[in-house]
Design a protein around this motif. Structure first.
Motif, short mmCIF file in Angstrom:
data_model
loop_
_atom_site.label_atom_id
_atom_site.label_comp_id
_atom_site.label_asym_id
_atom_site.label_seq_id
_atom_site.Cartn_x
_atom_site.Cartn_y
_atom_site.Cartn_z
N ASP A 1 0.82 -1.21 0.00
CA ASP A 1 0.00 0.00 0.00
C ASP A 1 0.86 1.27 0.00
OD1 ASP A 1 0.13 1.24 2.69
OD2 ASP A 1 -0.60 -0.73 3.32
N LYS A 2 0.18 2.34 -0.42
CA LYS A 2 0.86 3.61 -0.68
C LYS A 2 1.65 4.11 0.54
CE LYS A 2 -0.45 8.11 -2.45
NZ LYS A 2 -1.59 8.96 -2.79
N SER A 3 1.04 4.00 1.72
CA SER A 3 1.71 4.56 2.89
C SER A 3 3.02 3.83 3.19
CB SER A 3 0.79 4.52 4.10
OG SER A 3 0.53 3.18 4.45
N LYS A 4 3.05 2.52 2.89
CA LYS A 4 4.29 1.77 3.12
C LYS A 4 5.38 2.20 2.14
CE LYS A 4 3.02 -2.36 5.58
NZ LYS A 4 2.26 -3.57 5.35
N LEU B 1 5.61 5.14 0.76
CA LEU B 1 6.07 6.47 1.19
C LEU B 1 6.97 6.40 2.42
CD1 LEU B 1 2.88 8.65 0.62
CD2 LEU B 1 5.01 8.68 -0.68
N GLU B 2 6.64 5.47 3.29
CA GLU B 2 7.45 5.30 4.50
C GLU B 2 8.88 4.87 4.13
OE1 GLU B 2 7.15 2.11 7.92
OE2 GLU B 2 5.19 3.07 7.55
N SER C 1 10.65 7.75 2.52
CA SER C 1 11.01 8.72 3.55
C SER C 1 12.29 8.31 4.28
CB SER C 1 9.82 8.84 4.50
OG SER C 1 10.19 9.45 5.66
N ILE D 1 5.24 16.21 1.72
CA ILE D 1 4.22 16.16 0.66
C ILE D 1 3.45 17.48 0.67
CG2 ILE D 1 2.27 14.88 -0.31
CD1 ILE D 1 3.21 12.46 1.33
N THR E 1 9.87 -1.59 -4.98
CA THR E 1 8.55 -1.98 -4.46
C THR E 1 7.71 -2.69 -5.53
OG1 THR E 1 7.82 0.29 -4.86
CG2 THR E 1 8.39 -0.27 -2.61
#
Ligand SMILES: [Zn+2]
Length: 321
Positions: A2-5, A7-8, A11, A104, A126
């Motif tokens: 998923d997107k948040s992973k 981005l994590e 980051s 962001i 990913t």
């Protein structure tokens, strides 16, 4: 994934200050290497590190597809190139967000390396990770990540030679150290212009002279350089006037012209993006092609004489560009 992973992960990668031009931050280079090694480990990808002395190493990640066999098999092998080093972050006070903190804003990602090349490296990792997880990856993959791209890739040629047995099995290379033309308009690059960098020094003696005493009697190195430069280019079109400069440049096909015309930005748009007052064109028909198909010649800087506050009446002894 998923997107948040994703981005994590990005980051975390952005927080590593892997500036290859700064020898004081060698530890950060090691951190970036460890970060990638861990990613490969999680993906079940074999890792090979090639390093010379204290130079940033080359990291190879080798994945043998379950669907295929080993790298000798009939399955095609795809090579993926990227780099984990980044450009220095200065001038720091011109950043609107901390350079090593992924930020962001208005749907856009900011941070040193997001666009070159850490964002792409995370995309590649990913997406391949996902394909492996859902058992859809039918090719062998060889990742090749270097850490000296931003400082001229001094050891890259030797590293590649050392990895020849692996790299020679790659059928097609995929290089994502590039950009997209516009949102939702991806680009495939099929050629790059390359780069030749010179330093030119004009020297008239061994010390600066007083211009009141020597003016009219000695040559001025700044003027010599200015004359040389003025002869090199046509100021209206930017056409380089050095004989033979375009000899080996192939001509543009009609297909290429049409293709570029179909999506090229207007001069107005280009002016806005570049933040300049005027655009010029070398190509008679299609301005955008000027910087895509022709070699260019540019001065990146000139250093000479007195540049600090106030006046100093000298004839400088040298000028460098
Ligand atoms: Zn790059």
């Amino acid at each position: 994934m998923d997107k948040s992973k994703v981005l994590e992960l990005l980051s975390k990668f952005i927080s590593i200050q892997s500036v290859s031009a700064d020898s004081k931050r060698r530890k950060e280079i090691t951190k970036a290497v460890d970060f990638l090694k861990n990613q490969f480990k999680e993906m079940g990808v074999d890792v090979k590190i090639i390093q010379k002395g204290q130079s940033p190493p080359l990291i190879l990640g080798i994945y043998h597809s379950d669907h295929g066999r080993d790298l000798n098999g009939n399955r095609k092998t795809i090579g993926i190139y990227g780099h984990y080093d980044i450009q220095p972050e200065d001038p720091v006070d011109e950043w609107e967000s901390p350079p090593f903190e992924l930020t962001i804003k208005d749907g856009k990602l900011y941070g040193r390396g997001v666009a070159d090349n850490k964002g792409h490296v995370i995309q590649n990792l990913t997406s391949i990770k996902h394909l492996i997880k859902v058992n859809k990856l039918k090719n062998n993959i060889v990742f090749i990540f270097e850490g000296e791209e931003e400082v001229g890739s001094d050891n890259f040629e030797n590293y590649v030679k050392e990895a020849k047995d692996i790299l020679s099995r790659v059928d097609v290379f995929y290089v994502t150290d590039t950009g997209m033309y516009k949102k939702n308009i991806p680009q495939i690059f099929y050629g790059l212009r390359g780069l030749v960098y010179f330093e030119l020094e004009v020297d008239i003696g061994n010390k600066d002279l007083h211009s009141g005493i020597y003016g009219n009697r000695v040559l001025n190195p700044v003027q010599i350089l200015a004359h040389l430069l003025a002869k090199m280019k046509d100021e209206k079109t930017n056409r380089v006037l050095i004989p033979g400069f375009y000899n080996e440049v192939r001509s543009i096909t009609q297909d290429e012209r049409n293709n570029f015309k179909s999506f090229a930005r207007s001069d107005e748009e280009e002016k806005k993006t570049a933040g300049v007052y005027k655009m010029i064109s070398l190509d008679k028909d299609q301005a955008y092609l000027s910087s895509k198909f022709y070699p260019s010649l540019d001065v990146n800087g000139i250093v000479s004489g007195h540049t600090r506050e106030g006046a100093k009446t000298i004839i400088p002894r040298k000028a460098t560009l």
